[in-house]
Design a protein around this motif. Structure first.
Motif, PDB file in Angstrom:
ATOM      1  N   LEU A   1       0.683  -1.167   0.063  1.00 30.70           N
ATOM      2  CA  LEU A   1       0.091  -0.185   0.073  1.00 30.70           C
ATOM      3  C   LEU A   1       0.853   1.143   0.018  1.00 30.70           C
ATOM      4  CD1 LEU A   1      -2.783  -1.017   2.612  1.00 30.70           C
ATOM      5  CD2 LEU A   1      -2.957  -0.935  -0.060  1.00 30.70           C
ATOM      6  N   LYS A   2       2.068   1.324   0.538  1.00 34.04           N
ATOM      7  CA  LYS A   2       2.711   2.399   0.541  1.00 34.04           C
ATOM      8  C   LYS A   2       3.386   2.736  -0.722  1.00 34.04           C
ATOM      9  CE  LYS A   2       7.357  -0.013   1.726  1.00 34.04           C
ATOM     10  NZ  LYS A   2       8.366  -0.038   2.595  1.00 34.04           N
ATOM     11  N   TYR A   3       3.394   1.921  -1.880  1.00 38.11           N
ATOM     12  CA  TYR A   3       3.720   2.157  -3.170  1.00 38.11           C
ATOM     13  C   TYR A   3       2.573   2.646  -3.930  1.00 38.11           C
ATOM     14  CZ  TYR A   3       7.891  -0.636  -2.143  1.00 38.11           C
ATOM     15  OH  TYR A   3       9.017  -0.981  -1.324  1.00 38.11           O
ATOM     16  N   SER A   4       2.630   3.681  -5.011  1.00 40.42           N
ATOM     17  CA  SER A   4       1.518   3.929  -5.734  1.00 40.42           C
ATOM     18  C   SER A   4       1.326   2.921  -6.957  1.00 40.42           C
ATOM     19  CB  SER A   4       1.925   5.427  -6.270  1.00 40.42           C
ATOM     20  OG  SER A   4       2.842   5.522  -6.903  1.00 40.42           O
ATOM     21  N   ALA A   5       2.341   2.683  -7.276  1.00 35.27           N
ATOM     22  CA  ALA A   5       2.278   1.624  -8.384  1.00 35.27           C
ATOM     23  C   ALA A   5       3.618   0.724  -8.500  1.00 35.27           C
ATOM     24  CB  ALA A   5       2.216   2.236  -9.825  1.00 35.27           C
ATOM     25  N   PRO A   6       3.759  -0.158  -7.461  1.00 33.15           N
ATOM     26  CA  PRO A   6       4.955  -1.087  -7.530  1.00 33.15           C
ATOM     27  C   PRO A   6       4.997  -1.789  -8.783  1.00 33.15           C
ATOM     28  CG  PRO A   6       2.953  -2.139  -6.288  1.00 33.15           C
ATOM     29  CD  PRO A   6       2.507  -0.682  -6.800  1.00 33.15           C
ATOM     30  N   ASP A   7       6.549  -1.888  -9.018  1.00 31.72           N
ATOM     31  CA  ASP A   7       6.844  -2.733 -10.256  1.00 31.72           C
ATOM     32  C   ASP A   7       6.852  -4.216  -9.753  1.00 31.72           C
ATOM     33  OD1 ASP A   7       9.321  -2.797  -9.081  1.00 31.72           O
ATOM     34  OD2 ASP A   7      10.249  -0.968 -10.365  1.00 31.72           O
ATOM     35  N   ASP A   8       7.603  -5.037 -10.515  1.00 34.72           N
ATOM     36  CA  ASP A   8       7.414  -6.381 -10.469  1.00 34.72           C
ATOM     37  C   ASP A   8       8.498  -6.629  -9.472  1.00 34.72           C
ATOM     38  OD1 ASP A   8       5.448  -7.237 -11.992  1.00 34.72           O
ATOM     39  OD2 ASP A   8       6.763  -8.164 -13.820  1.00 34.72           O
ATOM     40  N   GLU A   9       9.546  -6.056  -9.533  1.00 32.04           N
ATOM     41  CA  GLU A   9      10.826  -6.147  -8.644  1.00 32.04           C
ATOM     42  C   GLU A   9      10.413  -5.756  -7.022  1.00 32.04           C
ATOM     43  OE1 GLU A   9      15.097  -4.221  -8.258  1.00 32.04           O
ATOM     44  OE2 GLU A   9      14.692  -4.890 -10.200  1.00 32.04           O
ATOM     45  N   GLN A  10       9.715  -4.526  -6.899  1.00 34.11           N
ATOM     46  CA  GLN A  10       9.272  -4.285  -5.626  1.00 34.11           C
ATOM     47  C   GLN A  10       8.423  -5.234  -5.018  1.00 34.11           C
ATOM     48  OE1 GLN A  10       7.822  -0.329  -7.038  1.00 34.11           O
ATOM     49  NE2 GLN A  10       9.452   0.623  -5.723  1.00 34.11           N
ATOM     50  N   VAL A  11       7.519  -5.737  -5.747  1.00 35.27           N
ATOM     51  CA  VAL A  11       6.553  -6.711  -5.294  1.00 35.27           C
ATOM     52  C   VAL A  11       7.255  -8.265  -4.757  1.00 35.27           C
ATOM     53  CG1 VAL A  11       4.732  -8.386  -5.967  1.00 35.27           C
ATOM     54  CG2 VAL A  11       4.674  -5.954  -6.858  1.00 35.27           C
ATOM     55  N   LEU A  12       8.332  -8.508  -5.706  1.00 30.18           N
ATOM     56  CA  LEU A  12       8.979  -9.698  -5.462  1.00 30.18           C
ATOM     57  C   LEU A  12       9.734  -9.580  -3.922  1.00 30.18           C
ATOM     58  CD1 LEU A  12       9.339 -12.640  -6.294  1.00 30.18           C
ATOM     59  CD2 LEU A  12      11.191 -11.800  -7.617  1.00 30.18           C
ATOM     60  N   LYS A  13      10.283  -8.406  -3.842  1.00 36.51           N
ATOM     61  CA  LYS A  13      11.161  -8.200  -3.032  1.00 36.51           C
ATOM     62  C   LYS A  13      10.441  -7.966  -1.664  1.00 36.51           C
ATOM     63  CE  LYS A  13      14.153  -4.623  -0.741  1.00 36.51           C
ATOM     64  NZ  LYS A  13      14.300  -3.113  -0.674  1.00 36.51           N
TER      65      LYS A  13
ATOM     66  N   ILE B   1      -0.416 -11.915  -7.016  1.00 38.32           N
ATOM     67  CA  ILE B   1      -0.458 -10.566  -6.956  1.00 38.32           C
ATOM     68  C   ILE B   1      -0.324  -9.966  -8.362  1.00 38.32           C
ATOM     69  CG2 ILE B   1       0.707  -8.383  -6.319  1.00 38.32           C
ATOM     70  CD1 ILE B   1       1.211 -10.022  -3.580  1.00 38.32           C
ATOM     71  N   ARG B   2       0.814 -10.399  -9.130  1.00 39.08           N
ATOM     72  CA  ARG B   2       0.964  -9.766 -10.405  1.00 39.08           C
ATOM     73  C   ARG B   2       0.519 -10.451 -11.611  1.00 39.08           C
ATOM     74  NH1 ARG B   2       2.722  -4.487 -10.060  1.00 39.08           N
ATOM     75  NH2 ARG B   2       3.632  -4.557 -11.766  1.00 39.08           N
ATOM     76  N   ARG B   3       0.505 -11.502 -11.703  1.00 38.06           N
ATOM     77  CA  ARG B   3       0.079 -12.410 -12.813  1.00 38.06           C
ATOM     78  C   ARG B   3      -1.303 -13.020 -12.612  1.00 38.06           C
ATOM     79  NH1 ARG B   3       3.889  -9.865 -14.328  1.00 38.06           N
ATOM     80  NH2 ARG B   3       6.178 -10.855 -14.544  1.00 38.06           N
ATOM     81  N   LEU B   4      -1.771 -14.206 -13.140  1.00 37.62           N
ATOM     82  CA  LEU B   4      -3.146 -14.717 -13.208  1.00 37.62           C
ATOM     83  C   LEU B   4      -2.893 -15.968 -12.175  1.00 37.62           C
ATOM     84  CD1 LEU B   4      -3.927 -14.430 -16.922  1.00 37.62           C
ATOM     85  CD2 LEU B   4      -4.444 -12.912 -14.890  1.00 37.62           C
ATOM     86  N   ASP B   5      -2.513 -15.702 -11.026  1.00 39.00           N
ATOM     87  CA  ASP B   5      -2.325 -16.760  -9.882  1.00 39.00           C
ATOM     88  C   ASP B   5      -2.155 -18.239 -10.456  1.00 39.00           C
ATOM     89  OD1 ASP B   5      -3.176 -17.527  -7.387  1.00 39.00           O
ATOM     90  OD2 ASP B   5      -5.077 -16.307  -7.303  1.00 39.00           O
ATOM     91  N   VAL B   6      -3.431 -19.289  -9.822  1.00 35.37           N
ATOM     92  CA  VAL B   6      -3.107 -20.170 -10.206  1.00 35.37           C
ATOM     93  C   VAL B   6      -2.887 -20.672 -11.668  1.00 35.37           C
ATOM     94  CG1 VAL B   6      -3.825 -20.919  -7.937  1.00 35.37           C
ATOM     95  CG2 VAL B   6      -5.314 -21.065  -9.956  1.00 35.37           C
ATOM     96  N   LEU B   7      -3.392 -19.846 -12.479  1.00 37.69           N
ATOM     97  CA  LEU B   7      -3.277 -20.035 -14.150  1.00 37.69           C
ATOM     98  C   LEU B   7      -2.105 -19.865 -14.690  1.00 37.69           C
ATOM     99  CD1 LEU B   7      -6.962 -18.575 -14.845  1.00 37.69           C
ATOM    100  CD2 LEU B   7      -6.216 -21.237 -14.369  1.00 37.69           C
TER     101      LEU B   7
END
Length: 133
Positions: free
Chosen positions: A23-35, A66-72
């Motif tokens: 929530l602290k990021y306005s638009a987190p990128d993939d690297e921020q999400v993975l970290k 969070i970033r892709r299509l989950d289990v698919l």
């Protein structure tokens, strides 16, 4: 005596922590999400009971949620899969070659499936709701 949580319980708790931190990021990128996912797994006291392989699996699953299509996502990445059919949270079928088979993946909840549907719909500029099924 300590009560050991299941993998699913630990993953659910880590998921909530990740969402809260993102929530602290306005638009987190993939690297921020993975970290963030990795940091939350390390910070979760119950995840220390998991093997390194399971922690890696959890990181992969949460990132996909969070970033892709989950289990698919793993099915989408599999070149042998030519079609994916979802008939409810526990009914995912795939086509490989000329045969259709039930997949071993499933959505844990209806809400989880609905989130993927919303993500797919928004990607093509559509809105999915009761008025626009």
């Amino acid at each position: 005596m300590a009560i050991t949580k299941s993998y699913a319980e630990i993953k659910a708790a880590v998921y909530l922590s990740v969402c809260d931190r993102l929530l602290k990021y306005s638009a987190p990128d993939d690297e921020q999400v993975l970290k963030t996912v990795r940091e939350c797994i390390i910070a979760d006291k119950d995840s220390t009971s998991l093997t390194p392989k399971l922690r890696g699996q959890m990181s992969h699953e949460l990132f996909n949620r969070i970033r892709r299509l989950d289990v698919l996502q793993d099915l989408l990445d599999d070149d042998s899969v030519t079609e994916i059919m979802v008939n409810g949270p526990g009914n995912v079928f795939i086509e490989r070659g000329s045969g259709i088979e039930r997949s071993d993946v499933y959505f844990e909840t209806q809400r989880q499936l609905e989130q993927v549907i919303q993500r797919l719909a928004s990607g093509v500029g559509r809105e999915m709701n009761d008025l626009n099924p």
